[in-house]
Design a protein around this motif. Structure first.
Motif, short mmCIF file in Angstrom:
data_model
loop_
_atom_site.label_atom_id
_atom_site.label_comp_id
_atom_site.label_asym_id
_atom_site.label_seq_id
_atom_site.Cartn_x
_atom_site.Cartn_y
_atom_site.Cartn_z
N ILE A 137 -78.26 88.65 7.39
CA ILE A 137 -77.42 88.08 6.33
C ILE A 137 -77.24 86.59 6.61
O ILE A 137 -76.86 86.20 7.71
CB ILE A 137 -76.04 88.78 6.27
N GLU A 138 -77.50 85.78 5.60
CA GLU A 138 -77.34 84.33 5.75
C GLU A 138 -76.37 83.82 4.69
O GLU A 138 -76.56 84.02 3.50
CB GLU A 138 -78.68 83.62 5.62
N ILE A 139 -75.30 83.17 5.15
CA ILE A 139 -74.33 82.55 4.25
C ILE A 139 -73.99 81.17 4.80
O ILE A 139 -73.36 81.06 5.85
CB ILE A 139 -73.05 83.40 4.14
N GLU A 140 -74.39 80.15 4.09
CA GLU A 140 -74.13 78.77 4.47
C GLU A 140 -74.40 78.57 5.96
O GLU A 140 -75.51 78.73 6.42
CB GLU A 140 -72.69 78.39 4.09
N LYS A 141 -73.36 78.27 6.74
CA LYS A 141 -73.58 77.95 8.16
C LYS A 141 -73.60 79.20 9.05
O LYS A 141 -73.82 79.10 10.25
CB LYS A 141 -72.50 76.99 8.65
N TYR A 142 -73.38 80.37 8.46
CA TYR A 142 -73.36 81.60 9.25
C TYR A 142 -74.64 82.40 9.06
O TYR A 142 -75.17 82.49 7.96
CB TYR A 142 -72.17 82.49 8.85
N THR A 143 -75.12 83.00 10.14
CA THR A 143 -76.24 83.93 10.07
C THR A 143 -75.93 85.13 10.94
O THR A 143 -75.54 84.99 12.10
CB THR A 143 -77.55 83.28 10.57
N LEU A 144 -76.06 86.30 10.34
CA LEU A 144 -75.93 87.55 11.10
C LEU A 144 -77.33 88.14 11.21
O LEU A 144 -77.90 88.60 10.22
CB LEU A 144 -74.99 88.53 10.38
N PRO A 145 -77.93 88.13 12.40
CA PRO A 145 -79.31 88.60 12.55
C PRO A 145 -79.44 90.10 12.32
O PRO A 145 -78.46 90.86 12.38
CB PRO A 145 -79.64 88.25 14.01
N GLU A 146 -80.65 90.53 12.05
CA GLU A 146 -80.95 91.96 11.97
C GLU A 146 -80.51 92.63 13.27
O GLU A 146 -80.71 92.09 14.36
CB GLU A 146 -82.45 92.14 11.78
N GLY A 147 -79.90 93.79 13.15
CA GLY A 147 -79.43 94.51 14.33
C GLY A 147 -77.99 94.22 14.71
O GLY A 147 -77.43 94.89 15.59
N THR A 148 -77.36 93.23 14.05
CA THR A 148 -75.96 92.90 14.35
C THR A 148 -75.05 94.09 14.04
O THR A 148 -75.20 94.75 13.01
CB THR A 148 -75.50 91.68 13.52
#
Length: 273
Positions: A137-148
């Motif tokens: 998941i990518e939102i502006e300055k945040y990224t949650l990688p696959e598997g989070t």
């Protein structure tokens, strides 16, 4: 824990309680289903739906399993309130079964197996299911990688969606799960930004949607119509107009529009600061 006590605590009506208490199920049959749920869920559901009057059978089976699960909840130090709230979905789907088929029983058995496996918990107004992201998941300055590790948020069809109650649920989830997750995620018509086109900003649904940051809309299923009208129909002009939400959504879909299912993320409080 006895069947009657369990049923009364989750708000089951008397007809469903008697059905569960009086249903005859041999211990060997119960043992086989219990083992199969643990070892081969796919076959568990196949065999369950081969039973005569399987919805009634499921009600008795699931209640017996839930009563037995009480000991596990206690061993893990989970409060009785969480135990009963978590299994209150049985009441909700029994009521749906009564409305739809005219019998005491359970629908959505795949979904209702999750609390039996301690894979989902209701904490106040909302339900939380620990999962790992299958896609980043990518939102502006945040990224949650696959598997989070995240908590998948589900919204029981059980009363008003008041903001304070939802915020209280998020706080309870952060306390219950600790730092074992990075964020809350929700995929539902209730978090679709398209709802702003048919609902006022003071709507509880809009306020709930705004608790999340949107990262997409998907259209695999006309979930809004199913939830608001009770079923999906190709004769949209026949949809009921008993509530303001039904009237607004009916006009929206008759205009050829579709809210879709929004994808939202809400970070833990310590990350949002």
């Amino acid at each position: 824990m006895k069947i009657r006590e369990f049923c009364e605590k989750i708000g089951m009506d008397e007809a469903a309680i008697r059905q569960a208490e009086q249903f005859s199920m041999e211990d060997t049959v119960y043992g086989c289903y219990k083992k199969e749920l643990k070892e081969d869920k796919k076959q568990f559901f196949v065999h369950l739906k081969e039973e005569e009057n399987w919805r009634v059978f499921a009600l008795a089976l699931y209640i017996r399993m839930a009563v037995e699960a009480y000991e596990t909840f206690q061993e893990k130090g989970i409060a009785d309130q969480i135990y009963f709230d978590t299994f209150s979905d049985f009441r909700i789907w029994n009521e749906e079964c009564q409305k739809k088929y005219g019998i005491c029983g359970l629908t959505e058995c795949e979904w209702l197996s999750l609390p039996l496996e301690l894979k989902i918990f209701r904490l106040g107004r909302l339900q939380f299911e620990p999962i790992c992201l299958e896609k980043a998941i990518e939102i502006e300055k945040y990224t949650l990688p696959e598997g989070t590790k995240v908590l998948n948020v589900h919204i029981p069809e059980d009363g008003r969606l008041e903001t304070e109650a939802c915020l209280d649920s998020f706080a309870k989830a952060e306390n219950f799960f600790g730092e074992t997750f990075e964020a809350f995620v929700c995929e539902s018509w209730l978090v679709s930004p398209k709802l702003k086109e048919l609902l006022n900003e003071d709507s509880n649904i809009i306020k709930f949607m705004e608790l999340f940051e949107n990262y997409g809309i998907v259209y695999p299923f006309r979930q809004a119509e199913q939830r608001v009208f009770g079923e999906i129909s190709e004769q949209k002009e026949d949809y009921p107009e008993r509530t303001s939400l039904q009237r607004a959504l009916k006009k929206y879909v008759l205009d050829g529009k579709e809210p879709g299912m929004g994808q939202g993320v809400r970070f833990r409080a310590d990350i949002r600061k």
